[in-house]
Motif scaffolding. Structure first.
Motif, PDB file in Angstrom:
ATOM      1  N   GLU A   1       0.838  -1.210   0.000  1.00 43.50           N
ATOM      2  CA  GLU A   1       0.000   0.000   0.000  1.00 43.50           C
ATOM      3  C   GLU A   1       0.869   1.255   0.000  1.00 43.50           C
ATOM      4  O   GLU A   1       0.656   2.172  -0.796  1.00 43.50           O
ATOM      5  CB  GLU A   1      -0.915  -0.006   1.225  1.00 43.50           C
ATOM      6  CG  GLU A   1      -1.768   1.225   1.376  1.00 43.50           C
ATOM      7  CD  GLU A   1      -2.605   1.198   2.639  1.00 43.50           C
ATOM      8  OE1 GLU A   1      -2.739   2.265   3.256  1.00 43.50           O
ATOM      9  OE2 GLU A   1      -3.126   0.126   3.018  1.00 43.50           O
ATOM     10  N   LYS A   2       1.852   1.293   0.868  1.00 49.07           N
ATOM     11  CA  LYS A   2       2.733   2.460   0.972  1.00 49.07           C
ATOM     12  C   LYS A   2       3.512   2.692  -0.319  1.00 49.07           C
ATOM     13  O   LYS A   2       3.612   3.825  -0.798  1.00 49.07           O
ATOM     14  CB  LYS A   2       3.698   2.280   2.138  1.00 49.07           C
ATOM     15  CG  LYS A   2       4.627   3.453   2.337  1.00 49.07           C
ATOM     16  CD  LYS A   2       5.565   3.212   3.508  1.00 49.07           C
ATOM     17  CE  LYS A   2       6.551   4.369   3.644  1.00 49.07           C
ATOM     18  NZ  LYS A   2       7.549   4.096   4.688  1.00 49.07           N
ATOM     19  N   ALA A   3       4.050   1.624  -0.899  1.00 45.14           N
ATOM     20  CA  ALA A   3       4.817   1.757  -2.144  1.00 45.14           C
ATOM     21  C   ALA A   3       3.925   2.260  -3.274  1.00 45.14           C
ATOM     22  O   ALA A   3       4.323   3.155  -4.036  1.00 45.14           O
ATOM     23  CB  ALA A   3       5.456   0.424  -2.513  1.00 45.14           C
ATOM     24  N   MET A   4       2.717   1.718  -3.398  1.00 41.06           N
ATOM     25  CA  MET A   4       1.802   2.152  -4.453  1.00 41.06           C
ATOM     26  C   MET A   4       1.411   3.613  -4.262  1.00 41.06           C
ATOM     27  O   MET A   4       1.459   4.415  -5.191  1.00 41.06           O
ATOM     28  CB  MET A   4       0.558   1.256  -4.461  1.00 41.06           C
ATOM     29  CG  MET A   4      -0.469   1.616  -5.520  1.00 41.06           C
ATOM     30  SD  MET A   4       0.100   1.462  -7.227  1.00 41.06           S
ATOM     31  CE  MET A   4       0.243  -0.311  -7.363  1.00 41.06           C
ATOM     32  N   ASN A   5       1.038   3.976  -3.040  1.00 37.25           N
ATOM     33  CA  ASN A   5       0.566   5.327  -2.777  1.00 37.25           C
ATOM     34  C   ASN A   5       1.661   6.382  -2.914  1.00 37.25           C
ATOM     35  O   ASN A   5       1.377   7.536  -3.208  1.00 37.25           O
ATOM     36  CB  ASN A   5      -0.076   5.413  -1.396  1.00 37.25           C
ATOM     37  CG  ASN A   5      -1.372   4.638  -1.328  1.00 37.25           C
ATOM     38  OD1 ASN A   5      -1.934   4.235  -2.342  1.00 37.25           O
ATOM     39  ND2 ASN A   5      -1.848   4.405  -0.127  1.00 37.25           N
ATOM     40  N   SER A   6       2.902   5.976  -2.712  1.00 37.17           N
ATOM     41  CA  SER A   6       4.001   6.937  -2.859  1.00 37.17           C
ATOM     42  C   SER A   6       4.493   7.006  -4.298  1.00 37.17           C
ATOM     43  O   SER A   6       5.368   7.811  -4.614  1.00 37.17           O
ATOM     44  CB  SER A   6       5.150   6.579  -1.914  1.00 37.17           C
ATOM     45  OG  SER A   6       5.704   5.322  -2.266  1.00 37.17           O
ATOM     46  N   GLY A   7       3.942   6.167  -5.179  1.00 40.22           N
ATOM     47  CA  GLY A   7       4.300   6.220  -6.586  1.00 40.22           C
ATOM     48  C   GLY A   7       5.665   5.645  -6.902  1.00 40.22           C
ATOM     49  O   GLY A   7       6.269   5.995  -7.907  1.00 40.22           O
TER      50      GLY A   7
END
Length: 125
Positions: free
Chosen positions: A16-22
């Motif tokens: 989730e964090k990796a996706m949301n941070s692009g």
């Protein structure tokens, strides 16, 4: 991802964090070699197509929110389910929101860390 995820419960929030941070490379680092994903349209992607699919989600400013994970794990393989919500901007500029329950398979890889081997955001649908 520089440090392997040895606590399986940390894999979904890391994704989730990796996706949301692009951060495409971080997203991809959470996938096992040969990983496959069932797309929200029902097709499957792997290899370069999976990379392109993730890059497209990031380009659409995807914002993923995962609910609590439910995990059943053996020695080197695990079944991970969770409720999710995804907001993304489509190529025509509209912001869309989708929800679902994923059924994913994770496996422990050579470095001792957990990575997703199968991503299925559509669950049993």
């Amino acid at each position: 991802m520089s440090t392997p995820i040895t606590d399986l419960a940390q894999l979904p929030p890391a994704f989730e964090k990796a996706m949301n941070s692009g951060k495409l490379d971080e997203v991809l680092s959470l996938l096992a070699p040969g990983a496959v994903m069932r797309t929200v349209t029902g097709g499957t992607v792997t290899g370069q197509a999976l990379r392109d699919y993730a890059a497209g989600s990031i380009a659409g400013n995807a914002q993923l929110s995962n609910g609590p994970s439910r995990v059943v794990a053996g020695d080197d393989i695990a079944f991970v389910t969770e409720d999710w919500t995804l907001e993304i901007t489509t190529p025509d500029g509209n912001r869309n929101k989708a929800t679902g329950t994923s059924t994913n398979v994770a496996r422990r890889v050579e470095d001792g860390g957990w990575r997703y081997a199968i991503l299925n955001p559509l669950g049993t649908a």
